[in-house]
Design an enzyme around this catalytic site. Sequence first.
Site, PDB file in Angstrom:
ATOM      1  N   LYS A  28      10.012   7.751  -4.530  1.00  0.00           N
ATOM      2  CA  LYS A  28       9.027   8.472  -3.959  1.00  0.00           C
ATOM      3  C   LYS A  28       9.115   8.282  -2.331  1.00  0.00           C
ATOM      4  O   LYS A  28       8.753   9.220  -1.584  1.00  0.00           O
ATOM      5  CB  LYS A  28       7.589   7.790  -4.316  1.00  0.00           C
ATOM      6  CG  LYS A  28       6.198   8.013  -3.770  1.00  0.00           C
ATOM      7  CD  LYS A  28       4.983   7.288  -4.224  1.00  0.00           C
ATOM      8  CE  LYS A  28       5.023   5.792  -3.603  1.00  0.00           C
ATOM      9  NZ  LYS A  28       4.365   5.630  -2.539  1.00  0.00           N
ATOM     10  N   ASN A  29       9.054   6.993  -2.114  1.00  0.00           N
ATOM     11  CA  ASN A  29       8.956   6.747  -0.427  1.00  0.00           C
ATOM     12  C   ASN A  29      10.187   7.323   0.280  1.00  0.00           C
ATOM     13  O   ASN A  29      10.112   7.234   1.598  1.00  0.00           O
ATOM     14  CB  ASN A  29       8.808   5.201  -0.188  1.00  0.00           C
ATOM     15  CG  ASN A  29       7.548   4.804  -0.636  1.00  0.00           C
ATOM     16  OD1 ASN A  29       6.484   5.677  -1.147  1.00  0.00           O
ATOM     17  ND2 ASN A  29       7.332   3.538  -0.606  1.00  0.00           N
ATOM     18  N   ARG A  44      -1.399   9.026   2.599  1.00  0.00           N
ATOM     19  CA  ARG A  44      -1.135   8.458   3.931  1.00  0.00           C
ATOM     20  C   ARG A  44       0.252   8.988   4.623  1.00  0.00           C
ATOM     21  O   ARG A  44       0.252   9.206   5.870  1.00  0.00           O
ATOM     22  CB  ARG A  44      -1.298   7.013   4.176  1.00  0.00           C
ATOM     23  CG  ARG A  44      -2.609   6.361   3.967  1.00  0.00           C
ATOM     24  CD  ARG A  44      -2.684   4.801   4.016  1.00  0.00           C
ATOM     25  NE  ARG A  44      -2.355   4.272   5.371  1.00  0.00           N
ATOM     26  CZ  ARG A  44      -3.257   4.470   6.460  1.00  0.00           C
ATOM     27  NH1 ARG A  44      -4.595   4.811   6.049  1.00  0.00           N
ATOM     28  NH2 ARG A  44      -2.842   4.210   7.627  1.00  0.00           N
ATOM     29  N   CYS A  51      -7.192   1.835   4.168  1.00  0.00           N
ATOM     30  CA  CYS A  51      -6.505   1.698   2.770  1.00  0.00           C
ATOM     31  C   CYS A  51      -6.711   0.667   2.170  1.00  0.00           C
ATOM     32  O   CYS A  51      -6.939  -0.458   2.668  1.00  0.00           O
ATOM     33  CB  CYS A  51      -5.128   2.116   3.393  1.00  0.00           C
ATOM     34  SG  CYS A  51      -3.803   1.643   2.118  1.00  0.00           S
ATOM     35  N   ARG A  57      -4.070   0.234   8.255  1.00  0.00           N
ATOM     36  CA  ARG A  57      -2.407   0.848   8.385  1.00  0.00           C
ATOM     37  C   ARG A  57      -2.711   1.479   9.803  1.00  0.00           C
ATOM     38  O   ARG A  57      -2.803   2.877   9.633  1.00  0.00           O
ATOM     39  CB  ARG A  57      -2.167   1.338   7.323  1.00  0.00           C
ATOM     40  CG  ARG A  57      -1.965   0.404   5.928  1.00  0.00           C
ATOM     41  CD  ARG A  57      -1.480   1.032   4.800  1.00  0.00           C
ATOM     42  NE  ARG A  57      -0.373   1.579   5.023  1.00  0.00           N
ATOM     43  CZ  ARG A  57       0.317   2.429   3.836  1.00  0.00           C
ATOM     44  NH1 ARG A  57      -0.499   2.832   2.812  1.00  0.00           N
ATOM     45  NH2 ARG A  57       1.211   2.928   4.120  1.00  0.00           N
ATOM     46  N   ASP A  89       6.206  -4.144  -1.555  1.00  0.00           N
ATOM     47  CA  ASP A  89       5.921  -3.108  -2.589  1.00  0.00           C
ATOM     48  C   ASP A  89       6.219  -3.760  -3.951  1.00  0.00           C
ATOM     49  O   ASP A  89       6.075  -3.124  -5.196  1.00  0.00           O
ATOM     50  CB  ASP A  89       6.505  -1.816  -2.498  1.00  0.00           C
ATOM     51  CG  ASP A  89       5.974  -0.828  -1.319  1.00  0.00           C
ATOM     52  OD1 ASP A  89       5.007  -1.366  -0.803  1.00  0.00           O
ATOM     53  OD2 ASP A  89       6.635   0.108  -0.941  1.00  0.00           O
ATOM     54  N   ILE A 130       3.896  -8.428   5.334  1.00  0.00           N
ATOM     55  CA  ILE A 130       3.786  -7.239   6.040  1.00  0.00           C
ATOM     56  C   ILE A 130       2.296  -6.470   6.119  1.00  0.00           C
ATOM     57  O   ILE A 130       1.875  -5.992   6.843  1.00  0.00           O
ATOM     58  CB  ILE A 130       4.632  -6.140   5.337  1.00  0.00           C
ATOM     59  CG1 ILE A 130       5.977  -6.750   4.941  1.00  0.00           C
ATOM     60  CG2 ILE A 130       4.731  -4.625   5.627  1.00  0.00           C
ATOM     61  CD1 ILE A 130       6.941  -6.763   6.099  1.00  0.00           C
ATOM     62  N   ARG A 188       0.470   8.014  -8.774  1.00  0.00           N
ATOM     63  CA  ARG A 188       0.983   8.185  -7.513  1.00  0.00           C
ATOM     64  C   ARG A 188       2.309   7.871  -7.225  1.00  0.00           C
ATOM     65  O   ARG A 188       3.039   8.508  -6.518  1.00  0.00           O
ATOM     66  CB  ARG A 188       0.119   7.535  -6.357  1.00  0.00           C
ATOM     67  CG  ARG A 188      -1.397   8.007  -6.270  1.00  0.00           C
ATOM     68  CD  ARG A 188      -2.135   7.373  -5.416  1.00  0.00           C
ATOM     69  NE  ARG A 188      -1.504   7.480  -3.982  1.00  0.00           N
ATOM     70  CZ  ARG A 188      -1.896   7.137  -2.900  1.00  0.00           C
ATOM     71  NH1 ARG A 188      -2.954   6.568  -2.795  1.00  0.00           N
ATOM     72  NH2 ARG A 188      -1.368   7.524  -1.862  1.00  0.00           N
TER      73      ARG A 188
HETATM   74  C1  EPZ Z   1       5.925   2.597   3.930  1.00  0.00           C
HETATM   75  O1  EPZ Z   1       4.732   2.514   4.680  1.00  0.00           O
HETATM   76  C2  EPZ Z   1       5.876   2.683   2.391  1.00  0.00           C
HETATM   77  N1  EPZ Z   1       5.272   3.915   2.465  1.00  0.00           N
HETATM   78  C3  EPZ Z   1       4.806   1.588   1.791  1.00  0.00           C
HETATM   79  O2  EPZ Z   1       4.888   1.791   0.703  1.00  0.00           O
HETATM   80  C4  EPZ Z   1       5.599   0.209   2.042  1.00  0.00           C
HETATM   81  O3  EPZ Z   1       4.657  -0.613   1.635  1.00  0.00           O
HETATM   82  C5  EPZ Z   1       5.487  -0.056   3.602  1.00  0.00           C
HETATM   83  O4  EPZ Z   1       6.422   1.061   4.384  1.00  0.00           O
HETATM   84  C6  EPZ Z   1       6.333  -1.501   3.913  1.00  0.00           C
HETATM   85  O5  EPZ Z   1       7.600  -1.424   3.557  1.00  0.00           O
HETATM   86  C7  EPZ Z   1       5.865   5.213   2.317  1.00  0.00           C
HETATM   87  O6  EPZ Z   1       7.175   5.166   2.593  1.00  0.00           O
HETATM   88  C8  EPZ Z   1       5.266   6.454   1.813  1.00  0.00           C
HETATM   89  P1  EPZ Z   1       5.061   0.359   7.791  1.00  0.00           P
HETATM   90  P2  EPZ Z   1       4.763   2.468   6.226  1.00  0.00           P
HETATM   91  O7  EPZ Z   1       4.871   1.085   9.059  1.00  0.00           O
HETATM   92  O8  EPZ Z   1       5.854   3.025   6.684  1.00  0.00           O
HETATM   93  C9  EPZ Z   1       2.275  -2.149  10.744  1.00  0.00           C
HETATM   94  C10 EPZ Z   1       3.969   2.154  -1.835  1.00  0.00           C
HETATM   95  O9  EPZ Z   1       3.173   1.114  -2.528  1.00  0.00           O
HETATM   96  N2  EPZ Z   1       2.091  -0.660  11.522  1.00  0.00           N
HETATM   97  O10 EPZ Z   1       6.595  -0.032   7.882  1.00  0.00           O
HETATM   98  O11 EPZ Z   1       3.170   3.028   6.207  1.00  0.00           O
HETATM   99  C11 EPZ Z   1       1.570  -1.930   9.481  1.00  0.00           C
HETATM  100  O12 EPZ Z   1       0.295  -2.132   9.502  1.00  0.00           O
HETATM  101  C12 EPZ Z   1       3.635   1.857  -0.197  1.00  0.00           C
HETATM  102  O13 EPZ Z   1       4.788   2.708  -2.215  1.00  0.00           O
HETATM  103  C13 EPZ Z   1       1.281  -0.880  12.831  1.00  0.00           C
HETATM  104  O14 EPZ Z   1       1.125  -1.777  13.246  1.00  0.00           O
HETATM  105  O15 EPZ Z   1       4.607   0.940   6.473  1.00  0.00           O
HETATM  106  C14 EPZ Z   1       2.446  -3.036   8.676  1.00  0.00           C
HETATM  107  O16 EPZ Z   1       1.754  -4.252   9.067  1.00  0.00           O
HETATM  108  C15 EPZ Z   1       2.453   1.574   0.243  1.00  0.00           C
HETATM  109  N3  EPZ Z   1       1.574   0.286  13.463  1.00  0.00           N
HETATM  110  C16 EPZ Z   1       3.819  -2.965   9.242  1.00  0.00           C
HETATM  111  O17 EPZ Z   1       3.612  -2.337  10.439  1.00  0.00           O
HETATM  112  C17 EPZ Z   1       2.150   1.307  13.230  1.00  0.00           C
HETATM  113  O18 EPZ Z   1       1.972   2.443  13.718  1.00  0.00           O
HETATM  114  C18 EPZ Z   1       4.762  -1.961   8.351  1.00  0.00           C
HETATM  115  O19 EPZ Z   1       4.213  -0.958   8.169  1.00  0.00           O
HETATM  116  C19 EPZ Z   1       2.633   1.569  11.649  1.00  0.00           C
HETATM  117  C20 EPZ Z   1       3.025   0.043  11.094  1.00  0.00           C
END
Ligand code: EPZ
Length: 434
Positions: free
Chosen positions: A22-23, A104, A128, A133, A320, A342, A412
């Site tokens: 999915k991701n 998202r 969320c 996020r 995840d 994370i 989802r």
């Molecule tokens: C991806 O989300 C995945 N979603 C998430 O999967 C997964 O948990 C996450 O990566 C971490 O591996 C998809 O791929 C669709 P990040 P993403 O940006 O990219 C902070 C699931 O259950 N951050 O890597 O949105 C954030 O808050 C899901 O399938 C900022 O501060 O996650 C977090 O602490 C949910 N500013 C860390 O970085 C930003 O602009 C990592 O988040 C972006 C992120």
Amino acid sequence: MDSFLIRGGTRLKGKIEISGSKNSALPIIAATLMAKGKTTLKSVPRLSDIDSMNKLIGELGCHVYRHDSPASDGDMPSLNGPLDIEVTDEKNCEARYDIVKTMRASICVLGPLLAKRGKAIVSIPGGCAIGDRPVDLHVRGLQKLGAEFRTENGNIVGEVRGRLKGCRMYLGGAQGPTVLGTINVLCAAALAEGETVLVGAACEPEVVDCAEMLIKMGAKIKGHGTPEIRIEGVSELIGTEHRIIPDRIECGTFMIAAAITNGELELRHCNLDHLIAVQDRLEDVGVRIQRENGTIHASSARRLNTVEMTTQPYPGFPTDLQAQLMALLCLGDGISVVTERIFPDRFLHVGELNRMGARIRKEGPTAIIQGTKELQGASVMASDLRASAALVLAGLVAKGTTRIDRVYHIDRGYEKIEQKLAAVGADIERVKEK
Ligand code: EPZ
């Protein structure tokens, strides 16, 4: 809203086909907005998030067509027919709140729209279930490429004068690298003028998969899968054919299903290399994991050891799978400690697992799990995707019946989960909302 009824206590045994990720599929579908001509994607799972992304790119002028399922696709049996995507109209540049609020990952259209159409209006994703996020890193990275941003009525409005320009930039944030932020900037840099170097890039397999598809489209990318990605911008990208990588999180969830039911599962079409930290922790718990080409055999000894685990960016243990591992550790022989680095608030499953007889205490971003001999069936509520998967796992082993409400969260991200589990012996049924 549908529910699951699970009568726990059966040992799972048999084969499960792992779906496409999915991701990986979500940002890859968004990236097709940049291509000229048709792109064909294989192994795209049938999930409500994928439907939302298809709807979104449909509104953004793409023709999206899903072929019927083939019985078999060469040596890779596939649950689904390929997905064809072709951009036919580039006028609309807006991702509406109605879609963004349900998914998202809609933010993934930001980079492709700016790079290809010079403008993007994307509703700001709200709160969320797994915590704050923000998308500041996405915006900062695209700003460094020359895009200008303002917020207007709950939307991020981005514009580019002329063409984006490559540069060297640091992309990391307080919690480490960002997966979708890296992909957004990578996509935009593929069509920017000159060279972009992304330092502090995410190394997740989903980033690599997207880079591989962009390369097939004509992009010049090196270093994907490492923290430093180099992109030499090109002037156009051409539609291609690409197979989405197997879903490592679905695979890890079923490895834990084998372990928690003291069962024996053969997980087909998956990549254990993407799960090295998960294998490491599960083996310490006492799960036997063997690889045979693209198949993983997972089974468990009756006694489950305790472990300490901290979620980390790839190749560390993925956030995840944190909830699902915690469900397993509820039955460990002693005290386990799980720390979430994370998304420090991603613990919605704790209260629900405790309702099933688990003994988990939360202290800040850490959960202390006192193992117990038995979980009991209860009525519980699905809250976010992975927390819900943890409840399914707990239900599989709990004494009596577990009812999980609001399973749309599971739909989802897990393709046909109840059918896959029932086929290997689980007593699980979907109760449709009347
Ligand atoms: C991806 O989300 C995945 N979603 C998430 O999967 C997964 O948990 C996450 O990566 C971490 O591996 C998809 O791929 C669709 P990040 P993403 O940006 O990219 C902070 C699931 O259950 N951050 O890597 O949105 C954030 O808050 C899901 O399938 C900022 O501060 O996650 C977090 O602490 C949910 N500013 C860390 O970085 C930003 O602009 C990592 O988040 C972006 C992120």
